[in-house]
Motif scaffolding. Structure first.
Motif, PDB file in Angstrom:
ATOM      1  N   SER A  56      -3.271   6.300 -17.638  1.00 34.34           N
ATOM      2  CA  SER A  56      -3.528   7.620 -16.967  1.00 34.34           C
ATOM      3  C   SER A  56      -4.223   7.109 -15.574  1.00 34.34           C
ATOM      4  CB  SER A  56      -3.291   8.626 -17.523  1.00 34.34           C
ATOM      5  OG  SER A  56      -3.874   9.429 -16.819  1.00 34.34           O
ATOM      6  N   ASP A  57      -5.495   6.571 -15.828  1.00 30.23           N
ATOM      7  CA  ASP A  57      -6.273   5.879 -15.356  1.00 30.23           C
ATOM      8  C   ASP A  57      -5.598   4.991 -14.293  1.00 30.23           C
ATOM      9  OD1 ASP A  57      -7.806   7.304 -16.594  1.00 30.23           O
ATOM     10  OD2 ASP A  57      -8.939   6.349 -17.804  1.00 30.23           O
ATOM     11  N   ALA A  58      -5.335   4.342 -14.752  1.00 30.80           N
ATOM     12  CA  ALA A  58      -4.514   2.963 -13.769  1.00 30.80           C
ATOM     13  C   ALA A  58      -3.626   3.572 -12.223  1.00 30.80           C
ATOM     14  CB  ALA A  58      -3.631   2.326 -14.245  1.00 30.80           C
ATOM     15  N   ILE A  59      -2.989   5.127 -12.539  1.00 26.52           N
ATOM     16  CA  ILE A  59      -2.246   5.497 -12.295  1.00 26.52           C
ATOM     17  C   ILE A  59      -3.042   6.297 -10.918  1.00 26.52           C
ATOM     18  CG2 ILE A  59      -0.694   7.377 -11.393  1.00 26.52           C
ATOM     19  CD1 ILE A  59       0.753   6.425 -14.236  1.00 26.52           C
ATOM     20  N   LEU A  60      -4.091   7.190 -11.302  1.00 29.43           N
ATOM     21  CA  LEU A  60      -4.112   8.000 -10.726  1.00 29.43           C
ATOM     22  C   LEU A  60      -5.871   7.020  -9.755  1.00 29.43           C
ATOM     23  CD1 LEU A  60      -6.168  10.641 -13.154  1.00 29.43           C
ATOM     24  CD2 LEU A  60      -4.631  10.294 -11.253  1.00 29.43           C
ATOM     25  N   GLU A  61      -6.076   5.792 -10.683  1.00 30.45           N
ATOM     26  CA  GLU A  61      -6.537   4.842  -9.150  1.00 30.45           C
ATOM     27  C   GLU A  61      -5.924   3.825  -8.773  1.00 30.45           C
ATOM     28  OE1 GLU A  61      -9.541   4.291  -8.985  1.00 30.45           O
ATOM     29  OE2 GLU A  61     -10.733   5.457 -10.902  1.00 30.45           O
ATOM     30  N   ASN A  62      -4.511   4.161  -8.431  1.00 33.06           N
ATOM     31  CA  ASN A  62      -2.948   3.534  -7.815  1.00 33.06           C
ATOM     32  C   ASN A  62      -3.328   1.948  -7.825  1.00 33.06           C
ATOM     33  OD1 ASN A  62      -1.235   3.661  -6.165  1.00 33.06           O
ATOM     34  ND2 ASN A  62      -2.549   3.351  -4.326  1.00 33.06           N
ATOM     35  N   ASP A  63      -3.802   1.961  -8.922  1.00 30.60           N
ATOM     36  CA  ASP A  63      -3.887   0.393  -8.982  1.00 30.60           C
ATOM     37  C   ASP A  63      -2.922  -0.190  -9.533  1.00 30.60           C
ATOM     38  OD1 ASP A  63      -4.560  -2.563 -10.299  1.00 30.60           O
ATOM     39  OD2 ASP A  63      -6.789  -1.589 -11.031  1.00 30.60           O
ATOM     40  N   LEU A  64      -2.018  -0.420  -9.411  1.00 31.76           N
ATOM     41  CA  LEU A  64      -0.584  -1.085  -9.635  1.00 31.76           C
ATOM     42  C   LEU A  64      -0.295  -2.169 -10.181  1.00 31.76           C
ATOM     43  CD1 LEU A  64       1.883  -0.958  -6.283  1.00 31.76           C
ATOM     44  CD2 LEU A  64       1.543   1.535  -8.101  1.00 31.76           C
TER      45      LEU A  64
END
Length: 266
Positions: A56-64
């Motif tokens: 979820s954190d990675a998605i919010l950071e848009n860190d693919l």
């Protein structure tokens, strides 16, 4: 039943090979690694929750790149659970995959059957009606996990109720409800009725989640964005004040506000 057709996936062989490799690695770890051999459904549970939040954190950071990594971790957990169940003689990964395929086909009669669904709302409504027919679902809200965070749970409750037609007609009505709940909360606070105020505050939050849903905002994501924004600005306040030889806890609010305003400009 009509047969839905999809475009050929030229990379399908490589995907199947990669999944087969994961199954092989899982088997080897389960049989040879002291840590992996000791794990149970219960010991993995909290780790899976942690991995889900990291995704979820990675998605919010848009860190693919990080999304790819976290998806791998979660897929490992799914295979791990299936392997443990296989050892118990309950089911294996093929049962899991076939089960979800059958459920998806059943719940998408507009794709695999003769039902018509012109938009997303109709798809959701059909989905909830089909769930009610399934064994064990005696309530529209029965599928909402009890352990969901409260804000996410509120969103899911409202979505499911909407799926069977129990919802406001337009967002103006919902905003009026927000104002009504705010007034009731304020009244209980002014009368120092703490227990009633807590109930009313819950109503305020529930109505705000409802309004967010109507205007297409994910309230959980919105709040998390604000959390991250606050953390970033507060850490700027800490680091910049320290450079100036000042100490947190000893500065006045006015002094801290100067750094806070600068942080807002970044």
């Amino acid at each position: 039943m009509s047969e839905a057709k999809s475009k050929p996936d030229l990379n399908r062989p490589e995907k199947l090979k990669a999944f087969d490799r994961l199954l092989t690695v899982m088997d080897e770890l389960r049989e040879n690694c002291p840590w992996d051999k000791k794990q149970t459904l219960e010991t993995l549970r909290h780790l899976t929750i942690e991995e889900t939040y990291e995704l979820s954190d990675a998605i919010l950071e848009n860190d693919l790149p990080e999304v790819k990594k976290e998806l791998g971790d979660i897929m490992l957990h799914m295979v791990f659970y299936a392997r443990i169940a296989q050892e118990k003689g309950e089911f294996d990964v093929a049962d899991v995959l076939n089960g979800i395929c059958e459920k998806l086909i059943y719940r998408h009669p507009h794709i695999y059957g003769d039902v018509k669904a012109e938009d997303e709302a109709q798809v959701k409504a059909n989905w909830e009606k089909l769930k009610l027919k399934e064994k064990g679902n005696k309530s529209v809200l029965g599928g909402v996990p009890k352990s969901l965070p409260a804000m996410v749970k509120a969103m899911r409750i409202q979505e499911k109720a909407r799926g069977v037609g129990f919802d406001w007609d337009d967002q103006a009505q919902v905003w009026d409800k927000v104002q009504e709940e705010l007034a009731e909360f304020k009244e209980e606070i002014e009368q120092n009725e703490k227990e009633k105020a807590m109930d009313e505050f819950g109503d305020v939050l529930f109505s705000m989640v409802n309004y967010a849903r109507f205007v297409g905002i994910d309230p959980e994501e919105a709040l998390e964005r604000t959390n991250k924004k606050f953390i970033k600005r507060f850490q700027y306040l800490e680091s910049e004040s320290k450079k100036d030889g000042k100490t947190m806890g000893e500065m006045t609010l006015e002094e801290m506000d100067q750094y806070w305003e600068k942080a807002k400009e970044l």
